[in-house]
Design an enzyme around this catalytic site. Structure first.
Site, PDB file in Angstrom:
ATOM      1  N   GLU A 157     -24.679 130.593  55.579  1.00 16.10           N
ATOM      2  CA  GLU A 157     -24.665 131.722  56.302  1.00 16.10           C
ATOM      3  C   GLU A 157     -23.361 132.003  57.059  1.00 16.10           C
ATOM      4  O   GLU A 157     -23.047 132.987  57.045  1.00 16.10           O
ATOM      5  CB  GLU A 157     -26.043 131.608  57.110  1.00 16.10           C
ATOM      6  CG  GLU A 157     -27.418 131.379  56.620  1.00 16.10           C
ATOM      7  CD  GLU A 157     -27.741 129.996  56.451  1.00 16.10           C
ATOM      8  OE1 GLU A 157     -28.946 129.595  56.690  1.00 16.10           O
ATOM      9  OE2 GLU A 157     -26.857 129.111  56.312  1.00 16.10           O
ATOM     10  N   CYS A 166     -31.199 127.317  59.908  1.00 17.97           N
ATOM     11  CA  CYS A 166     -31.124 126.241  60.992  1.00 17.97           C
ATOM     12  C   CYS A 166     -31.229 126.926  62.371  1.00 17.97           C
ATOM     13  O   CYS A 166     -30.722 127.952  62.606  1.00 17.97           O
ATOM     14  CB  CYS A 166     -30.214 125.035  60.857  1.00 17.97           C
ATOM     15  SG  CYS A 166     -28.542 125.632  61.085  1.00 17.97           S
ATOM     16  N   CYS A 220     -27.491 128.518  62.400  1.00 16.35           N
ATOM     17  CA  CYS A 220     -27.162 129.613  61.448  1.00 16.35           C
ATOM     18  C   CYS A 220     -28.035 130.701  61.997  1.00 16.35           C
ATOM     19  O   CYS A 220     -27.632 132.097  61.707  1.00 16.35           O
ATOM     20  CB  CYS A 220     -27.413 129.240  60.225  1.00 16.35           C
ATOM     21  SG  CYS A 220     -26.488 128.069  59.487  1.00 16.35           S
ATOM     22  N   ALA A 273     -33.740 109.736  25.881  1.00 12.30           N
ATOM     23  CA  ALA A 273     -33.763 110.170  24.273  1.00 12.30           C
ATOM     24  C   ALA A 273     -34.242 109.407  23.406  1.00 12.30           C
ATOM     25  O   ALA A 273     -34.034 108.295  23.174  1.00 12.30           O
ATOM     26  CB  ALA A 273     -32.058 110.353  24.039  1.00 12.30           C
ATOM     27  N   ASP A 330     -24.248  97.913  27.207  1.00  7.48           N
ATOM     28  CA  ASP A 330     -23.607  99.252  26.760  1.00  7.48           C
ATOM     29  C   ASP A 330     -22.024  99.101  27.496  1.00  7.48           C
ATOM     30  O   ASP A 330     -21.404 100.186  27.029  1.00  7.48           O
ATOM     31  CB  ASP A 330     -24.585 100.503  27.210  1.00  7.48           C
ATOM     32  CG  ASP A 330     -25.650 100.666  26.439  1.00  7.48           C
ATOM     33  OD1 ASP A 330     -26.168  99.754  25.774  1.00  7.48           O
ATOM     34  OD2 ASP A 330     -26.376 101.793  26.527  1.00  7.48           O
ATOM     35  N   LEU A 345     -20.931 105.623  33.146  1.00 12.02           N
ATOM     36  CA  LEU A 345     -21.820 106.616  33.923  1.00 12.02           C
ATOM     37  C   LEU A 345     -21.146 107.517  34.659  1.00 12.02           C
ATOM     38  O   LEU A 345     -21.723 108.105  35.807  1.00 12.02           O
ATOM     39  CB  LEU A 345     -22.752 105.698  34.688  1.00 12.02           C
ATOM     40  CG  LEU A 345     -23.407 104.523  34.132  1.00 12.02           C
ATOM     41  CD1 LEU A 345     -24.117 103.619  34.867  1.00 12.02           C
ATOM     42  CD2 LEU A 345     -24.405 104.983  32.786  1.00 12.02           C
ATOM     43  N   ARG A 369     -17.852 113.353  32.464  1.00 14.86           N
ATOM     44  CA  ARG A 369     -16.645 113.646  31.572  1.00 14.86           C
ATOM     45  C   ARG A 369     -16.205 115.025  30.947  1.00 14.86           C
ATOM     46  O   ARG A 369     -15.476 115.128  30.237  1.00 14.86           O
ATOM     47  CB  ARG A 369     -16.623 112.415  30.327  1.00 14.86           C
ATOM     48  CG  ARG A 369     -16.612 110.970  30.821  1.00 14.86           C
ATOM     49  CD  ARG A 369     -16.337 110.068  29.644  1.00 14.86           C
ATOM     50  NE  ARG A 369     -17.925 110.010  28.911  1.00 14.86           N
ATOM     51  CZ  ARG A 369     -18.929 109.739  28.945  1.00 14.86           C
ATOM     52  NH1 ARG A 369     -19.038 108.805  30.244  1.00 14.86           N
ATOM     53  NH2 ARG A 369     -19.911 109.666  28.232  1.00 14.86           N
TER      54      ARG A 369
END
Length: 455
Positions: free
Chosen positions: A56, A79, A88, A158, A204, A208, A211
């Protein structure tokens, strides 16, 4: 004044703006604010990196004198309390805005309803609840930490056409394609922390990180459930711990205190790491994040350690897109070599390993890795508002069975894994009760179905 289609249009723009700094505003929410006069945006801002200044006052400063008599669109109630910055609500009053339109009322007891009351007492018209469902989604991490004392948890999976997330003994397996992978990178970029199990970290050897060019500095804090400190010392996580924070969550029985004083509980997630937003702010100032910076405005209570669960191992990661990204390719190494990958066998080995990890910049905390109802509140005390669970069938089941997943991002690909596949902990036919299907998107040949619990 009743809410108009124009109000909804400007609020939708404010919500889109707020998403620019998701995961980068420390313990403060990422809020969007527009100042609109005669149908024209004259000021706009999003909460700054690190959480200050708020949206704000920045938007008001941009609008200047044009703010007088204008309408402010704010995604979260302004706030009303004096903290490290003035309220704010006071700024909106001082600039003379005539109307404030709010999407979500702030659940913080220091604010909730008080900001609206302050504005109305000053003669400002206030309309709240505009595009509230959309606003709550954009503020999900902040709202969850405020109301449930834990981060908002997203589980990403996945799954192949035959219901698998990987293949035994092969590390990363390409399941989804490059378009889906880019979408996952964007999800990481707006998340405070990412979590995998030790099985995934060993098999693996993932980075993490984010990229996507230009977003590398938005990489989340990396967390590994590693009860016995088995993370290989030559892993990419250890090698990059001074660039992007790494937290190993170890069992209390491997704490130095366990050997020194039986029965004295170790500290849970001590406050010595910077929050994600603070790290990003340092990057934007072209200076290196200080790994000893304290988190700001921490909330929640430290969790009480619970009985230790046995090591959960042998995980396989939910297959990332690919061809496999070279940055995440499994490096060949012999299991059980001195560099890591096996559980330390004695106290001297444990002490040596701990010293090397700490010297490399890894933080080790002692909080039962396999009691997420303990771990999540502890992470909230560190200012972590959003957590992405991305690695391991057993880790996924752990959070699902505890009922601590808020959103499921389920990618389904036409790839067939075949013999030796690792079965997914869920598929589209057995989504847990309480989740609502939010929609389907296609990324190349891969399908993403998103499910959410109500906030």
């Amino acid at each position: 004044m009743s809410v108009t289609p124009d109000d909804e249009g400007f609020m939708a723009a404010a919500i889109r703006l707020s998403r620019q700094h998701l995961g980068r505003t420390a313990t403060n929410p990422s809020v969007g604010c527009l100042i609109v006069r005669d149908g024209v945006i004259v000021g706009q801002a999003v909460t700054a990196l690190g959480g200050r200044p708020h949206a704000e006052p920045q938007a008001l400063a941009e609008a200047g004198q044009l703010a007088r008599g204008a309408t402010a669109y704010v995604t979260l109630e302004p706030c009303s309390h004096h903290g490290k910055t003035p309220p704010c609500a006071e700024a909106l009053i001082a600039y003379g805005v005539a109307r404030v339109v709010i999407s979500v009322t702030d659940p913080d007891p220091r604010v909730s309803g008080r900001g609206i009351t302050m504005l109305r007492d000053a003669g400002i018209e206030v309309d709240a609840g505009v595009l509230e469902a959309e606003g709550r989604r954009s503020l999900a991490g902040y709202l969850t930490r405020q109301t449930k004392n834990r981060p908002y948890v997203t589980l990403k999976l996945a799954v192949s056409a035959d219901g698998m997330i990987g293949r035994q003994g092969e590390g990363q397996v390409a399941i989804t394609g490059p378009e889906a992978r880019a979408e996952v990178q964007a999800l990481r970029a707006e998340t405070d922390a990412i979590l995998v199990g030790i099985g995934t970290a060993i098999s693996d050897d993932p980075l993490l990180t984010v990229r996507t060019p230009g977003l590398e500095a938005q990489s989340p804090i990396r967390i590994v459930l590693d009860p016995s400190l088995a993370l290989p010392l030559t892993s990419k996580l250890v090698a990059t711990a001074r660039e992007v924070p790494v937290i190993l969550v170890a069992s209390e029985n491997v704490s130095p205190l366990a050997a020194d004083a039986e029965g004295i509980p170790p500290s849970v997630l001590p406050d010595i790491f910077p929050t994600r937003g603070e790290i990003d702010k340092e990057h934007d100032q072209n200076s290196q994040a200080d790994s000893s910076s304290p988190a700001t405005e921490d909330v929640g209570q430290a969790a009480i350690p619970q009985p230790i669960s046995p090591l959960v191992g042998g995980e396989a990661r939910a297959g990332e897109a690919g061809p496999i990204d070279p940055a995440d390719r499994l490096e060949l190494r012999t299991p059980g070599r001195a560099e890591g990958g096996t559980t330390p066998t004695d106290a001297a080995d444990l002490d040596s390993r701990r010293a090397v990890l700490v010297a490399a910049g890894v933080e080790i905390v002692y909080c039962n890795p396999y009691h997420p109802e303990v771990l999540l509140p502890a992470l909230a005390t560190r200012g972590i508002s959003s957590l992405l669970v991305e690695g391991g069938a057993k880790t996924a089941r752990l959070f699902l069975e505890a009922g601590l997943v808020d959103r499921i991002e389920l990618y389904q690909a036409p790839v067939v894994i075949g013999e030796g596949g690792i079965e997914s902990p869920l598929d589209a036919t057995d989504i847990p009760s309480g989740f609502t299907h939010m929609g389907t998107q296609m990324f190349g040949v891969d399908r993403l179905d998103e499910y959410e619990r109500g906030l």
